[in-house]
Design a protein around this motif. Structure first.
Motif, PDB file in Angstrom:
ATOM      1  N   LYS A  29      15.350 -22.202  31.504  1.00  0.00           N
ATOM      2  CA  LYS A  29      16.170 -23.086  32.340  1.00  0.00           C
ATOM      3  C   LYS A  29      17.256 -23.765  31.520  1.00  0.00           C
ATOM      4  O   LYS A  29      18.370 -23.995  31.995  1.00  0.00           O
ATOM      5  CB  LYS A  29      15.303 -24.172  32.995  1.00  0.00           C
ATOM      6  N   PHE A  32      20.101 -21.393  30.931  1.00  0.00           N
ATOM      7  CA  PHE A  32      20.846 -21.243  32.180  1.00  0.00           C
ATOM      8  C   PHE A  32      21.681 -22.483  32.464  1.00  0.00           C
ATOM      9  O   PHE A  32      22.863 -22.398  32.800  1.00  0.00           O
ATOM     10  CB  PHE A  32      19.849 -20.989  33.311  1.00  0.00           C
ATOM     11  N   PRO A  81      24.553 -16.504  40.381  1.00  0.00           N
ATOM     12  CA  PRO A  81      23.775 -17.177  41.424  1.00  0.00           C
ATOM     13  C   PRO A  81      23.950 -18.688  41.526  1.00  0.00           C
ATOM     14  O   PRO A  81      23.298 -19.302  42.355  1.00  0.00           O
ATOM     15  CB  PRO A  81      22.338 -16.823  41.076  1.00  0.00           C
ATOM     16  N   ALA A  82      24.777 -19.285  40.676  1.00  0.00           N
ATOM     17  CA  ALA A  82      24.991 -20.725  40.829  1.00  0.00           C
ATOM     18  C   ALA A  82      26.481 -20.987  40.993  1.00  0.00           C
ATOM     19  O   ALA A  82      27.311 -20.152  40.680  1.00  0.00           O
ATOM     20  CB  ALA A  82      24.437 -21.497  39.640  1.00  0.00           C
TER      21      ALA A  82
ATOM     22  N   PRO B 117      12.253 -22.769  41.059  1.00  0.00           N
ATOM     23  CA  PRO B 117      13.023 -21.579  41.434  1.00  0.00           C
ATOM     24  C   PRO B 117      13.593 -20.873  40.199  1.00  0.00           C
ATOM     25  O   PRO B 117      14.099 -21.513  39.283  1.00  0.00           O
ATOM     26  CB  PRO B 117      14.159 -22.150  42.299  1.00  0.00           C
ATOM     27  N   ILE B 119      15.900 -18.622  37.629  1.00  0.00           N
ATOM     28  CA  ILE B 119      17.341 -18.697  37.368  1.00  0.00           C
ATOM     29  C   ILE B 119      18.073 -17.565  38.078  1.00  0.00           C
ATOM     30  O   ILE B 119      19.249 -17.697  38.412  1.00  0.00           O
ATOM     31  CB  ILE B 119      17.673 -18.673  35.859  1.00  0.00           C
ATOM     32  N   GLU B 120      17.347 -16.470  38.350  1.00  0.00           N
ATOM     33  CA  GLU B 120      17.993 -15.348  39.041  1.00  0.00           C
ATOM     34  C   GLU B 120      18.470 -15.721  40.432  1.00  0.00           C
ATOM     35  O   GLU B 120      19.337 -15.066  40.991  1.00  0.00           O
ATOM     36  CB  GLU B 120      17.034 -14.149  39.126  1.00  0.00           C
ATOM     37  N   ILE B 121      17.865 -16.770  41.033  1.00  0.00           N
ATOM     38  CA  ILE B 121      18.362 -17.217  42.330  1.00  0.00           C
ATOM     39  C   ILE B 121      19.114 -18.535  42.187  1.00  0.00           C
ATOM     40  O   ILE B 121      19.387 -19.221  43.174  1.00  0.00           O
ATOM     41  CB  ILE B 121      17.228 -17.347  43.377  1.00  0.00           C
ATOM     42  N   GLY B 122      19.443 -18.882  40.955  1.00  0.00           N
ATOM     43  CA  GLY B 122      20.288 -20.053  40.748  1.00  0.00           C
ATOM     44  C   GLY B 122      19.542 -21.333  40.462  1.00  0.00           C
ATOM     45  O   GLY B 122      20.135 -22.403  40.422  1.00  0.00           O
ATOM     46  N   GLY B 123      18.210 -21.221  40.296  1.00  0.00           N
ATOM     47  CA  GLY B 123      17.441 -22.417  39.979  1.00  0.00           C
ATOM     48  C   GLY B 123      17.373 -23.435  41.096  1.00  0.00           C
ATOM     49  O   GLY B 123      17.002 -24.584  40.880  1.00  0.00           O
ATOM     50  N   LEU B 128      21.220 -20.008  46.493  1.00  0.00           N
ATOM     51  CA  LEU B 128      22.614 -20.067  46.908  1.00  0.00           C
ATOM     52  C   LEU B 128      22.926 -18.863  47.790  1.00  0.00           C
ATOM     53  O   LEU B 128      22.579 -17.739  47.482  1.00  0.00           O
ATOM     54  CB  LEU B 128      23.494 -20.026  45.655  1.00  0.00           C
TER      55      LEU B 128
END
Lengths: 86, 274
Positions: A29, A32, A81-82, B117, B119-123, B128
């Motif tokens: 995390k 990321f 994804p973010a 969640p 990181i592949e789905i944005g945490g 998102l």
């Protein structure tokens, strides 16, 4: 480590340090988050804003290079994804 | 001279020792066919789909024939003593507990995915790009439908115990109507939702959890439907109706599972509220 004059380099060797937001061994995390924060920082302040480099150094230290390549590829494709909105 | 035959004259115990039956072995083969063909279908093996249909039909038929025999043994042959009733009631309760554990496994998957969640789905949760359903629209209506149907079936049960046949029938009909409405609305939601089962872990846990629940709603509706039919046929008395009580218990279980689904999968995870 030899002590010749050429070996005296100008590099400052330091680790990414401790971040209390991510206290556990699994630092995924944190890698990321630093990538996201770097990109949000340059979006908000521009690429030349020096304090953004802190995030850059952190994620280059923490993240596996393969991940960084994947993130960059996703960023280019628009599939990261973010959100990079600051 | 007493010409009435009493159970105690030919059986020194209150239990029902059943006659030999082909349904248990048939069901075990049917279930094996269904399980293997389900895997075949999901993994793309030839004839998987056809065999799955066959397996499902065999299981449904086996269940119908087995339960039919239970009705014969109880209503027509009188083998269900108080002790037998207690045994069956316990059996139904334990069955519902096993169903509960199936839902526990799905909810575990849901919380594992949503509390940290990836990181592949944005945490974040929801991920998102996922447009979640408005929890205050159809899902809220569905909650009201299920809670009301639970109230109707309880009303029917109380009426049955008091010997009020008309109210028992009316309550059962209303329960079934609301159950069917719930199923129809869920089908509409599934058709109109902005995400599919393939849309990240969110889609998977959403459709697996609500889908398993929806399947239980359909089974529960059929269960109540069968008991309603038996009520109409005068199989049921005000003091002996363990089948009806089983259907009611199963229905309340389905209702409670929905409440958890609504709270954690619809409300908590909706984009607006998090």
């Amino acid at each position: 480590m030899s002590d010749t004059a050429e070996a005296q380099s100008n590099y400052l060797l330091q680790t990414a340090g401790f971040d209390a937001r991510f206290p556990n061994t699994n630092q995924t995390k944190r890698c990321f988050q630093n990538y996201v924060d770097y990109n949000r920082c340059i979006n908000a302040k521009g690429e030349d804003f020096a304090p953004c480099k802190q995030f850059l150094k952190a994620y280059h230290s923490l993240c596996p290079n393969a991940w960084i390549e994947k993130f960059d590829e996703q960023k280019e494709n628009g599939t990261f994804p973010a959100s990079f909105e600051p | 001279m007493n010409i009435n035959l009493n159970r105690s004259q030919f059986q020194a115990h209150p239990y029902h020792l059943v006659d030999p039956s082909p349904w248990p072995i048939s069901m075990s083969f049917a279930l094996l066919i269904m399980a293997i063909s389900a895997v075949m279908y999901m993994q793309g093996f030839p004839f998987g789909g056809y065999l799955l249909n066959l397996g499902t039909i065999l299981v449904a038929t086996g269940m119908s024939l087995w339960f039919r025999d239970v009705v014969v043994e109880s209503t027509y042959l009188g083998h269900h003593t108080e002790q037998v009733k207690r045994g069956i009631t316990l059996g139904i309760a334990l069955f519902i507990v096993s169903e509960l554990m199936a839902f526990v496994s799905i909810f575990w998957a849901y919380f594992h995915s949503s509390l940290t969640p990836a990181i592949e789905i944005g945490g974040t949760w929801p991920p998102l790009g996922i447009n979640t359903l408005d929890p205050l629209a159809i899902p809220l209506l569905n909650t009201i439908l299920l809670l009301s149907s639970g109230a109707f079936i309880t009303f029917a049960h109380h009426a049955l115990i008091k010997g009020n046949r008309r109210s028992a029938i009316l309550g059962s009909i209303l329960t079934i109507i609301f159950a069917v409405l719930f199923t129809a609305l869920q089908y509409y939601e599934y058709a109109e939702a902005g995400f599919t089962i393939a849309d990240s872990i969110f889609g998977t846990v959403f459709y697996c959890s609500t889908g398993l629940h929806g399947f239980h709603v359909i089974v529960g509706t059929l269960f109540i439907g069968v008991q309603f039919y038996r009520l109409l046929q005068h199989h049921i008395t005000k003091s002996h109706h363990i089948g009806m009580e089983g259907a009611i218990a199963y229905w309340h279980f389905v209702d409670v599972v929905w409440l958890f689904l609504y709270a954690f999968v619809y409300l908590w995870a909706s984009s607006g509220l998090l």
